[in-house]
Scaffold this motif. Sequence first.
Motif, mmCIF file in Angstrom:
data_model
loop_
_atom_site.group_PDB
_atom_site.id
_atom_site.type_symbol
_atom_site.label_atom_id
_atom_site.label_comp_id
_atom_site.label_asym_id
_atom_site.label_seq_id
_atom_site.Cartn_x
_atom_site.Cartn_y
_atom_site.Cartn_z
ATOM 1 N N PRO A 60 0.812 -1.226 0.000
ATOM 2 C CA PRO A 60 0.000 0.000 0.000
ATOM 3 C C PRO A 60 0.842 1.270 0.000
ATOM 4 C CG PRO A 60 -0.883 -1.607 1.538
ATOM 5 C CD PRO A 60 0.445 -2.123 1.098
ATOM 6 N N LEU A 61 1.903 1.286 0.814
ATOM 7 C CA LEU A 61 2.766 2.461 0.878
ATOM 8 C C LEU A 61 3.499 2.679 -0.442
ATOM 9 C CD1 LEU A 61 4.042 4.771 2.457
ATOM 10 C CD2 LEU A 61 5.719 3.134 3.369
ATOM 11 N N ALA A 62 4.036 1.587 -1.027
ATOM 12 C CA ALA A 62 4.748 1.708 -2.298
ATOM 13 C C ALA A 62 3.820 2.181 -3.408
ATOM 14 C CB ALA A 62 5.385 0.368 -2.666
ATOM 15 N N ASN A 63 2.583 1.691 -3.407
ATOM 16 C CA ASN A 63 1.644 2.090 -4.450
ATOM 17 C C ASN A 63 1.214 3.547 -4.307
ATOM 18 O OD1 ASN A 63 0.333 -0.204 -6.392
ATOM 19 N ND2 ASN A 63 1.219 -1.104 -4.559
ATOM 20 N N ILE A 64 1.140 4.036 -3.087
ATOM 21 C CA ILE A 64 0.804 5.440 -2.895
ATOM 22 C C ILE A 64 1.849 6.337 -3.562
ATOM 23 C CG2 ILE A 64 0.700 7.251 -1.123
ATOM 24 C CD1 ILE A 64 -0.702 5.231 0.678
ATOM 25 N N ILE A 65 3.104 5.882 -3.559
ATOM 26 C CA ILE A 65 4.165 6.643 -4.226
ATOM 27 C C ILE A 65 4.148 6.404 -5.730
ATOM 28 C CG2 ILE A 65 6.655 6.991 -4.372
ATOM 29 C CD1 ILE A 65 6.828 6.008 -1.463
ATOM 30 N N ALA A 66 4.030 5.120 -6.119
ATOM 31 C CA ALA A 66 4.210 4.765 -7.525
ATOM 32 C C ALA A 66 3.013 5.136 -8.397
ATOM 33 C CB ALA A 66 4.496 3.269 -7.642
ATOM 34 N N VAL A 67 1.792 4.951 -7.887
ATOM 35 C CA VAL A 67 0.621 5.163 -8.732
ATOM 36 C C VAL A 67 0.549 6.578 -9.288
ATOM 37 C CG1 VAL A 67 -1.894 5.267 -8.733
ATOM 38 C CG2 VAL A 67 -0.733 3.268 -7.788
ATOM 39 N N PRO A 68 0.649 7.616 -8.447
ATOM 40 C CA PRO A 68 0.596 8.959 -9.040
ATOM 41 C C PRO A 68 1.832 9.309 -9.859
ATOM 42 C CG PRO A 68 0.957 9.089 -6.668
ATOM 43 C CD PRO A 68 0.654 7.668 -6.977
ATOM 44 N N LEU A 69 3.014 8.880 -9.385
ATOM 45 C CA LEU A 69 4.235 9.232 -10.118
ATOM 46 C C LEU A 69 4.305 8.527 -11.456
ATOM 47 C CD1 LEU A 69 6.998 10.599 -10.293
ATOM 48 C CD2 LEU A 69 7.962 8.639 -9.057
ATOM 49 N N TRP A 70 4.105 7.214 -11.443
ATOM 50 C CA TRP A 70 4.182 6.476 -12.692
ATOM 51 C C TRP A 70 2.964 6.741 -13.573
ATOM 52 C CZ3 TRP A 70 6.113 0.907 -10.983
ATOM 53 C CH2 TRP A 70 7.360 1.043 -10.371
ATOM 54 N N GLY A 71 1.769 6.706 -12.966
ATOM 55 C CA GLY A 71 0.554 6.801 -13.764
ATOM 56 C C GLY A 71 0.294 8.183 -14.329
ATOM 57 N N LEU A 72 0.617 9.243 -13.557
ATOM 58 C CA LEU A 72 0.273 10.593 -13.981
ATOM 59 C C LEU A 72 1.424 11.346 -14.631
ATOM 60 C CD1 LEU A 72 -1.862 11.722 -10.893
ATOM 61 C CD2 LEU A 72 -2.640 10.724 -13.059
ATOM 62 N N VAL A 73 2.648 10.853 -14.470
ATOM 63 C CA VAL A 73 3.803 11.577 -15.018
ATOM 64 C C VAL A 73 4.615 10.700 -15.976
ATOM 65 C CG1 VAL A 73 5.893 12.886 -14.464
ATOM 66 C CG2 VAL A 73 3.918 12.976 -12.922
ATOM 67 N N ILE A 74 5.114 9.569 -15.472
ATOM 68 C CA ILE A 74 6.047 8.761 -16.267
ATOM 69 C C ILE A 74 5.346 8.082 -17.436
ATOM 70 C CG2 ILE A 74 7.609 6.786 -16.176
ATOM 71 C CD1 ILE A 74 8.258 7.551 -13.304
ATOM 72 N N VAL A 75 4.166 7.499 -17.199
ATOM 73 C CA VAL A 75 3.444 6.838 -18.290
ATOM 74 C C VAL A 75 3.051 7.824 -19.394
ATOM 75 C CG1 VAL A 75 1.323 5.628 -18.894
ATOM 76 C CG2 VAL A 75 2.669 4.873 -16.943
ATOM 77 N N PRO A 76 2.491 9.011 -19.071
ATOM 78 C CA PRO A 76 2.209 9.961 -20.155
ATOM 79 C C PRO A 76 3.444 10.353 -20.953
ATOM 80 C CG PRO A 76 1.011 10.581 -18.181
ATOM 81 C CD PRO A 76 1.931 9.475 -17.795
ATOM 82 N N LEU A 77 4.583 10.553 -20.266
ATOM 83 C CA LEU A 77 5.808 10.873 -20.989
ATOM 84 C C LEU A 77 6.232 9.716 -21.895
ATOM 85 C CD1 LEU A 77 7.912 12.663 -18.222
ATOM 86 C CD2 LEU A 77 7.031 13.690 -20.335
ATOM 87 N N SER A 78 6.082 8.478 -21.405
ATOM 88 C CA SER A 78 6.437 7.307 -22.212
ATOM 89 C C SER A 78 5.539 7.188 -23.434
ATOM 90 C CB SER A 78 6.348 6.041 -21.360
ATOM 91 O OG SER A 78 7.161 6.128 -20.217
ATOM 92 N N ILE A 79 4.230 7.388 -23.238
ATOM 93 C CA ILE A 79 3.292 7.314 -24.361
ATOM 94 C C ILE A 79 3.529 8.452 -25.343
ATOM 95 C CG2 ILE A 79 0.851 7.395 -24.992
ATOM 96 C CD1 ILE A 79 0.226 6.132 -22.280
#
Length: 795
Positions: A397-416
């Motif tokens: 849960p703690l790791a996902n709180i960090i990863a979900v917004p960072l990866w989902g809202l920033v890194i994934v859009p940049l990758s796409i």
Amino acid sequence: MPILGPLATAGLLAGALICLFLVGAMPTALAVCIALFGALLWLMPTRAFWLGACFFGFGYAALHVASVQTSWLPSALEGKPLPVQGRVLDLPVQEDGRRSFLFLVAEDAETPGLRGKVIRLGWYGKPGESLPDVQAGSRWSFTVKLKRPHGLRNPGSLDAERNAFANRVVATGVVVGKRKRERIDAGAGINAMRDSLGLAIADIDHPAAKFIRALAVGDTRAIEDADWRILRANGLTHLIAISGSHVSMAAFLGLALGGLLWRLCPALGLLMPRKVAAPLCGALVAIGYTLLAGGEVPTVRTLLMMWCVVGALLLRRRLGLVTALSAAVIALVVVDPLNLLRPGFWLSFMGVAWLAWCLQGVKQNFVKEMLSAQGIATLGLLPLCVLFFGQTSWVAPLANIIAVPLWGLVIVPLSIAGVALNAISPPLAHASWWMAAGLFDMAWPVFVRMAQWPGAQIDIAEATPWAVALASIGALWLLMPRGVPLRLLSFGLWMPLIAPAVPRAEPDGLLVTFIDVGQGLSVLVQTRTHTMLYDAGPKGQVAYGRDEKSTAGFDAGEKVVVPALHALGVKSLNLMMLSHGDADHAGGAAAVDAAFHPNDIQAPHGTPLPHSAECQRGNRWTWDQVHFEVLAPVPNMPYAGNASSCVLKIISKYGSVLLTGDVEAAGEAGMIAHDRAALRADVVSMPHHGSNTSSTYPFVRAVAARYVVASSGYRNLFKHPRERVWRRWIDAGTQPVNTPASGAVGFAFTREGIEMRDERSRRRRVWDPMEGDGVNGGSGLSYGQRGSPIPPYPR
């Protein structure tokens, strides 16, 4: 539309699951009749439509099961050189001296039994040989040697045969012969595009580029085992492989572009309203991205739900989240009912279902919603994670709180964005990927540190379906709205899952489990309060199939032995004994040592293996009224490989075991001369996997065992166990067992006698290609049962 609602979905899933796990194959004509009857009842306006969906799911799944089973490679073609032509399907794994890929055989191939079928091929080069690159989508002509899909079968291990069945892989094998390898056409199609994009991302030369490849196009080939361990410990594997959230992000970008286009060109509103056109553009972009991501179940689930919503908009109908989810489930099952065999199917849909049930209509701030979502997902999916993977992570849960917004809202859009820009301006694409990799690399050390926290990854013993069902009910009860009485009592329903009953020896009894490690050996020995491991399985270049080598990175200790020990409830090891230094016996020792930290490690004198004590004749000890004695090698004997094998005799009140390693004829003769009576045992491991250099007539007669276990690889290069050796044990009145046919073999020494249990008989599966075939001893019978026939010699 109730025929696409939750009740119909439940009926469809129930029918398909009953077929796949309880009934199995049936005559095709009967399956067609059941499916047609079910379809008519399902579509009729009656209250029994859910029962029709159940019948349809049962018959439809039976048709697919029969289709795959009749497509399996005929036994007569196993191990024979066969010419094939076809196309590379997936993203090939390309390493030094090795290529591995799925291959779709052409409809006009020379071998009729393989036309239009999917096979998995390995291409191995000799030392110094340079193999050509194999591009996704390219067409080739090969000569191959094949065998039916076969995997190791142990408690708690991943089921390779199930995965092959779900992917309709009818055979596995290797490319042979130098002259008959020809590339017909270069790569083409969506997978070729994915391959080239993955290589383009790798060109940015950044340590985190391998993760951006996974997030952008689902290319996980460069992610190493150490990386996966960190991701599993943090509960982040669902994010690093392209998930539904990535497809949603791509759809959002498409929706924004569609809305912008309609605002810039108001005349388009005459063709279609902007409120309909923008979601339609988003759904169209989602199609392209789903294809680019490889079409995995979570991405297809999200795509189908999107199109259900878009369809409702086009038809001017209201559509709730539950109905969209149900329609997506039905669509995936109708497309392929074997999707039910994929863990991703259940984790994806159940995750959305839990969130929809618990959070629908709840209005709170973003932080509270994020925390609630992580808590609900962790608790709701915990039973499935234990069922499929035998582990969970308390830091998830703690790791996902960090990863979900960072990866989902920033890194994934940049990758796409980089994927989209690559067709216009490669330099801009590289800049976008570089930014994404840099941001990923900033957070990665945090996850590395969290993975090292004590107990970050919790391994749980193998769960039964009933334990999973009770825990799911407990989760549902616990997540009920406030005011529901006795919610805390729901924790009692979790106990069979998180604290399962594991096998334990009687106070003066013994449990012995031969783990199925392929061409190697690993035996778990348990008394009432002590546990030891004899050998740790193979690692590296060990033969697993005829003319086939394993990958250099395969470690049975990490991939097979450690998970099997966890599944059996082993928490610690008092002793690990390594019979000798060969890679097929001691290769997995480092992984076992890292996972369990045995109190002592014994190995023969002079062996290069790290050890704390020497294994030599005369060593004796007693655990829980069970006596252990080392019969070979003699003290201070110069190390000589197989000839130096530690031979261990175990004597309990109810029977005895002899573990022989790779001892050969000279060692057998020496033990007979020293103390023939000490060799007598009820259960014995077949020396040297059943080679011609061992199991001499005097030794077999001296042991006079009830059972002999040959731990060998399916259709292995050495042809172990040899036919003359197999017959020699049978002639002595011994019941032979071969691990490729039986899987892991367990012996319980109790006051009722010696009970034998093998994994393949304990868990029958419709995707087991050996059941009832007689191949390699696969009679499908538990060889310990009374009245069981003598198993045939493994062909």
